[in-house]
Design a protein around this motif. Structure first.
Motif, short mmCIF file in Angstrom:
data_model
loop_
_atom_site.label_atom_id
_atom_site.label_comp_id
_atom_site.label_asym_id
_atom_site.label_seq_id
_atom_site.Cartn_x
_atom_site.Cartn_y
_atom_site.Cartn_z
N ILE A 51 0.82 -1.31 0.03
CA ILE A 51 0.31 -0.02 -0.06
C ILE A 51 0.64 1.49 -0.46
O ILE A 51 0.69 2.07 -0.96
CB ILE A 51 -0.79 0.07 1.51
N LEU A 52 2.10 1.34 0.89
CA LEU A 52 2.83 2.06 0.81
C LEU A 52 3.57 2.52 -0.71
O LEU A 52 4.14 3.85 -0.85
CB LEU A 52 4.04 2.30 2.34
N GLU A 53 3.74 1.33 -1.22
CA GLU A 53 4.58 1.78 -2.70
C GLU A 53 3.97 1.88 -3.54
O GLU A 53 4.54 3.18 -3.92
CB GLU A 53 5.03 0.19 -2.37
N LEU A 54 2.60 2.14 -3.34
CA LEU A 54 1.70 2.65 -4.21
C LEU A 54 1.23 4.38 -4.11
O LEU A 54 0.99 5.36 -4.77
CB LEU A 54 0.26 1.59 -4.09
N ASP A 55 1.68 4.24 -2.44
CA ASP A 55 0.83 5.64 -1.81
C ASP A 55 0.89 6.02 -0.29
O ASP A 55 0.69 5.48 0.84
CB ASP A 55 -1.23 5.50 -1.51
N PRO A 56 2.42 6.03 -0.63
CA PRO A 56 3.65 6.54 0.63
C PRO A 56 2.37 7.49 1.77
O PRO A 56 3.07 7.41 3.07
CB PRO A 56 4.59 7.37 0.27
N SER A 57 1.64 8.01 1.36
CA SER A 57 0.63 9.19 2.10
C SER A 57 -0.38 7.87 2.14
O SER A 57 -1.72 9.33 3.05
CB SER A 57 0.59 10.11 1.48
N ASN A 58 -0.70 7.16 2.74
CA ASN A 58 -1.81 6.90 3.21
C ASN A 58 -1.49 6.10 4.80
O ASN A 58 -0.64 5.55 4.40
CB ASN A 58 -2.13 4.88 2.49
N VAL A 59 -2.60 6.90 4.73
CA VAL A 59 -2.65 6.91 6.97
C VAL A 59 -2.89 6.08 7.03
O VAL A 59 -2.28 5.13 8.21
CB VAL A 59 -3.47 7.75 6.91
N GLY A 112 -2.69 3.14 5.89
CA GLY A 112 -1.64 1.83 5.43
C GLY A 112 -0.17 2.03 6.42
O GLY A 112 -0.32 0.72 6.62
N LYS A 113 -0.34 3.07 6.20
CA LYS A 113 0.85 3.62 7.30
C LYS A 113 1.08 2.78 8.85
O LYS A 113 1.46 2.35 9.25
CB LYS A 113 1.01 4.77 7.46
N HIS A 114 -0.21 3.44 9.44
CA HIS A 114 -0.47 3.13 10.75
C HIS A 114 -0.50 1.97 11.08
O HIS A 114 -0.37 1.37 11.91
CB HIS A 114 -2.13 3.45 11.43
N ASN A 115 -1.51 0.66 9.69
CA ASN A 115 -1.45 -0.42 9.99
C ASN A 115 0.01 -1.38 9.95
O ASN A 115 0.20 -2.55 11.07
CB ASN A 115 -2.47 -1.37 9.10
N LEU A 116 0.66 -0.14 9.66
CA LEU A 116 2.43 -1.25 9.20
C LEU A 116 2.57 -1.39 10.44
O LEU A 116 3.59 -1.68 11.25
CB LEU A 116 2.96 -0.11 8.11
N CYS A 117 2.79 0.56 11.07
CA CYS A 117 3.01 0.44 12.79
C CYS A 117 2.28 -0.57 13.84
O CYS A 117 3.03 -1.25 14.75
CB CYS A 117 2.64 1.92 12.97
N VAL A 118 1.24 -0.75 13.41
CA VAL A 118 0.50 -1.83 14.17
C VAL A 118 1.51 -3.36 14.02
O VAL A 118 1.28 -4.16 15.17
CB VAL A 118 -0.93 -2.29 14.09
N VAL A 119 1.91 -3.77 13.02
CA VAL A 119 2.75 -4.86 11.89
C VAL A 119 3.96 -4.52 13.61
O VAL A 119 4.84 -6.00 14.09
CB VAL A 119 2.95 -4.85 10.93
N TYR A 120 4.56 -3.41 13.26
CA TYR A 120 5.89 -3.38 14.14
C TYR A 120 6.55 -3.86 15.46
O TYR A 120 6.87 -4.04 16.46
CB TYR A 120 6.34 -2.06 13.59
N PHE A 121 4.63 -3.45 15.97
CA PHE A 121 4.53 -3.03 17.40
C PHE A 121 4.50 -5.13 17.58
O PHE A 121 4.77 -5.49 18.43
CB PHE A 121 3.64 -2.44 17.85
N GLU A 122 3.45 -5.59 16.68
CA GLU A 122 3.34 -6.94 17.15
C GLU A 122 4.54 -8.23 16.94
O GLU A 122 4.69 -8.33 17.78
CB GLU A 122 2.66 -7.33 16.15
N GLU A 123 5.16 -7.11 16.09
CA GLU A 123 7.02 -8.09 15.87
C GLU A 123 7.55 -8.05 17.09
O GLU A 123 9.25 -7.71 17.29
CB GLU A 123 7.56 -7.39 15.00
N ARG A 124 7.17 -6.91 18.04
CA ARG A 124 8.15 -5.92 19.81
C ARG A 124 9.02 -5.54 18.86
O ARG A 124 9.87 -5.07 20.02
CB ARG A 124 8.06 -7.36 20.42
N ASP A 125 9.00 -4.52 17.53
CA ASP A 125 10.16 -3.63 17.98
C ASP A 125 9.94 -2.23 18.31
O ASP A 125 9.60 -1.71 16.95
CB ASP A 125 10.35 -3.89 16.48
#
Length: 919
Positions: free
Chosen positions: A765-773, A775-788
């Protein structure tokens, strides 16, 4: 004579019907061709939804008699039989051709009965057989529109038979009343039916009363000289004829009122002689008489269209064709003198045969008014009756001579056999438009209309390249044919050759007659030729920079004919494109003043009101269109969408009914089933919605909105794993479908616990639209899930920069930072000596549980603010799965508030998805 008119025996009738069936059985395999297209396929008067009164207000082709473009051919009873065909078999051509065959057989049997008035039994059968097999009748029998001739002939013969028989059996008024009624019916089938009155008059004077021309002249001379008075029998006959003629005159007056005292508009291409100067006009019209006679005598070369340059004008007295005209009139004159001067059965037979030939042909002779053709084979249907009587009478004279008896029978058999074969073969020409017009070109290559018609047939088959060749040939045969140049332009447009198309339209436009002050423009040009302005404007308005130029062309067409309805319609469409809905509204209202029964106009006006943000008026106009045409597909579909988008639950049942009606009319249109599915989703009928969505996808496997909403439906009904293959299909067709990627990522993360797969979706999603809030936020959640947590913090900071006013992002960032601070503090202090591995593991678990809290808060908040229908519906399931894991648990009131907000957001997002369903 009455005694001679015996009933037709069953054997005779069976013979005639059998011969007709043998000659015309293959007509059942023919389709709708030539004029059948206008009279049957394009004629709304055949539809049961059209009021019956319209049949008596419109012409044969379904055009209102009041309109100038009407042909003024008033045949409502014929159209009524077409309507009956349509009622039982829709547009199945077999039933139409079968009924024509039956009517022709009836005419032949009734004609046999009439023949027995003037011929012996054997000669009557010969005349009827010759009439049954004559090839000139293929246009009237095999062409469906020829039914007008067939029906009119039945009542024509019935009127004559009634008149000839009933005067000997009843008082004067009864046969006259019945005869006039049958004449009226014949005329309502086709105009030439009224000519039977002239035949009845001739019959009464010269056959029933036995007068000859010399007797009538001698009586007139005696009366003028005062030496005698009118005999009582002659006075009685004169009274009968006056009453009959007066009744007929009333029919003529009514007929003139029906056409509103206006003659149809024809061009020089339809009938070149009609607009030619003297003496060319008179010489050509006279020459056409022997041409028609030759077709009856030698029907070897038949043609479906004799207009334009088929028969060149006779412009000089020195033209050799005048010899044929002179010979014809000499022969006709000798027969008239013989029949009127001498008494006896033979002269009476010839006289009635001549009446049947001449009088029914008068309406098509250009004698009183111009007609829209040069020669038309089907108008010879009734005149051929007189021709057949003449031939049978001549054959009788020959066969009575012992020397010629055998040869007369051989010749008769040869004529009947060859005519029957020619008729059978000619029927195949009417199988399709292509075969019909190609057969015509074999007879005549100088008729541009035939080249055009072959081009049209090929155009209907999408064979544009070959069609173009025929259209170009038409312009070479007739360089000033406006319609041919328009056809060339349209074909170039279909071939995406815009420049060539515009050049052809410009040539056609240059051939239009110039406006002459004080002279009515429409009287000098065919109404359809004005379409050159419409076609040219439609072509150039594809260029955004030429919209004003297109508008100027529409206005020019309107200035030439203020009642040019199509110009208002096309201009209204252009004005909508130019974002001028108020002016578009004016154009459509003006068109409605000209035709309030046009469902398309009411539909277009509804579209204008949608542009004006007035859905109430739009729905009213959609309803008006459906009142006029209950099967108007676009009105059904778009009115249902309008009801659906209104948000008024009371309108949903009607919206569903209209969509069901639409899919019945258009069973292969996936959009109808998709919107039925959306309605079912609105009504929480999940199983029904699933079925409709699947039907839409079966019809259109790459249907973007149907695929996404079906996946959304599964995710909303605890069937997330069933949604995954649907999303895979969606993303295979549309790899950049952001909402699909978000929904897939959420399912992978929450249901499949596939963090890697979810991460790939959000990164895409961010490759297609880097400003997609989102998609960006959900990616942050993924990082949280990865405990990073460090990466999650950085991600949230970047997300907050994209949406600085979103409070939930700031809150989540604060939580992540507090976790980082807590973990840092734990690492800096020394752990107690007795701290077990279990305690450490529990701490990690608590940290992960806090992450769930963050994720759930983000989902709940976003469900009320995000405009992404797919994501918010997916979040419903995430909330449900994580609600029990939250610490502390939310109160019942808080849960209800969140649910209300989520439902409201879903509703808004569903509406957006519908609007985008055409993406």
């Amino acid at each position: 004579l009455i005694e001679k008119m015996a009933d037709v025996s069953l054997k005779e009738a069976a013979l005639i019907v059998g011969v007709v069936a043998a000659c015309y059985w293959n007509s059942l395999f023919c389709g709708f061709v030539f004029d059948d297209v206008s009279a049957i396929l394009d004629n709304k008067d055949l539809h049961p939804s059209t009021p019956l009164k319209n049949l008596f207000q419109n012409d044969f082709w379904g055009t209102p008699m009041s309109e100038e473009r009407s042909h003024k051919s008033y045949r409502p009873l014929t159209v009524l039989t077409f309507r009956l065909n349509y009622l039982f078999s829709k547009l199945n051509a077999v039933s139409y051709h079968f009924l024509n065959l039956v009517f022709h057989a009836v005419v032949c049997v009734v004609f046999l009965k009439v023949c027995k008035l003037f011929l012996d039994n054997r000669s009557s059968v010969v005349a009827s057989l010759l009439f049954a097999v004559h090839p000139i009748h293929t246009e009237a029998v095999t062409g469906v529109v020829g039914r007008a001739e067939l029906l009119s002939s039945i009542f024509f013969l019935a009127a004559f038979g009634t008149f000839s028989i009933m005067f000997s059996l009843f008082a004067v008024w009864t046969p006259i009343a019945i005869t006039v009624f049958l004449v009226a019916v014949a005329t309502l089938c086709k105009e030439q039916g009224i000519t039977v009155v002239g035949i009845c008059c001739v019959y009464e004077v010269f056959i029933a009363q036995g007068y000859t021309l010399p007797v009538l002249l001698d009586t007139a001379v005696q009366i003028v000289r005062g030496k005698g008075s009118i005999p009582f029998s002659m006075l009685q006959t004169l009274l009968k004829l006056i009453v009959l003629m007066f009744s007929t005159l009333l029919l003529v007056v009514v007929r003139v009122q029906v056409i509103q005292s206006q003659l149809p508009v024809f061009t020089r291409f339809d009938n070149p002689a009609a607009v030619s100067p003297s003496p060319a006009r008179q010489l050509t019209f006279n020459y056409l008489l022997p041409v028609n006679a030759w077709l009856l005598l030698n029907p070897s070369e038949l043609c479906c269209d004799w207009t334009m340059g088929t028969i060149p004008l006779v412009e000089s007295l020195l033209d050799v064709r005048n010899v044929a005209t002179l010979t014809f009139f000499c022969f006709l004159g000798s027969l008239i003198v013989f029949s009127l001067r001498y008494p006896g059965d033979s002269s009476k037979t010839v006289l009635m045969a001549l009446c049947l030939i001449v009088l029914p042909f008068i309406p098509a002779s250009n004698l009183f008014f111009p007609v829209g053709f040069v020669v038309a084979e089907r108008v010879l249907y009734v005149p051929s009756m007189g021709f057949c009587i003449l031939v049978a009478h001549g054959w009788k004279k020959l066969s009575n001579r012992s020397v010629l008896r055998k040869i007369s029978w051989v010749c008769l058999a040869a004529v009947l056999f060859t005519h029957a074969l020619k008729t059978l073969h000619r029927n195949w020409d009417w199988e399709s438009e292509y075969t019909l017009f190609m057969s015509a070109l074999k007879v005549n290559k100088n008729n541009a209309k035939l080249w055009n018609n072959v081009g049209h047939a090929l155009e209907n088959e999408k064979n544009f390249e070959r069609a173009l060749q025929f259209f170009i040939q038409a312009t070479q045969v007739q360089p000033d044919d406006i319609g041919a140049h328009m056809n060339v332009g349209r074909t170039y447009k279909n071939l995406n050759k815009t420049k060539e198309a515009e050049e052809s339209y410009m040539i056609a436009k240059s051939l239009m007659p110039q406006i002459i002050p004080g002279k009515k423009y429409a009287a000098r040009v065919a109404p359809n030729h004005l379409n050159v302005y419409i076609n040219l404007a439609n072509l150039i308005r594809a260029n955004e920079s030429r919209l004003e130029e297109a508008d100027q062309l529409y206005r020019q067409a309107i200035s030439m004919r203020p009642d040019f309805k199509q110009a208002y319609i096309s201009r209204g469409e252009l004005l909508l494109k130019m974002n001028k809905p108020l002016k578009a509204k004016e154009a459509y209202l003006r068109a409605l003043e000209l035709d309030r029964t046009n469902a398309d106009l009411w539909y277009n006006l509804a579209i204008v009101y949608i542009e004006l943000k007035d859905p109430t008026e739009a729905l009213k106009n959609f309803n008006r269109a459906l009142e006029l045409n209950p099967t108007h597909k676009l009105a059904l579909f778009n009115s249902a969408l309008l009801m659906q988008e209104s948000g008024d639950a009371r309108l949903r049942p009607e919206a569903k009914q209209r969509l069901l009606h639409y899919v019945k009319e258009e069973p292969q249109d996936a959009n109808g089933y998709f919107n039925l599915g959306m309605l079912a989703m609105d009504d929480k009928k999940d199983t029904e919605a699933e079925a409709w969505m699947k039907k839409a996808i079966r019809l259109q496997p790459n249907f973007r909105s149907a695929l996404f909403n079906l996946a959304l439906l599964y995710s909303q009904t605890a069937k997330e794993l069933m949604a995954l293959p649907i999303l895979e299909d969606l993303l295979r067709h549309y790899p950049d479908h952001t909402k699909g990627l978000i929904l897939k990522g959420d399912i992978l993360m929450n249901q499949k616990k596939d963090i890697v797969g979810a991460k790939m979706c959000f990164e895409k999603i961010l490759e297609l639209d880097p400003s997609n809030v989102q998609g960006k936020h959900n990616l942050c959640v993924v990082y949280f899930e990865e405990r990073d947590l460090i990466k999650a913090e950085k991600c949230l900071v970047e997300t907050l920069a994209l949406a600085p006013h979103e409070e939930y992002i700031q809150r989540h960032l604060n939580i992540v930072r507090s976790k980082i601070a807590s973990l840092s503090a734990t690492e800096q202090s020394s752990p107690p000596a007795d701290r077990s591995a279990t305690t450490v593991a529990e701490e990690k678990k608590n940290s992960f549980q806090n992450l769930k809290d963050v994720k759930n808060e983000q989902e709940t908040t976003q469900s009320t603010t995000d405009n992404n229908k797919g994501h918010s519906k997916n979040k419903k399931r995430t909330e449900k799965n994580n609600m029990d894991k939250e610490t502390p648990k939310k109160s019942t009131k808080e849960v209800k508030d969140i649910e209300k907000k989520r439902v409201a957001a879903l509703k808004r997002l569903e509406e957006i998805e519908r609007i985008l369903n055409g993406e």
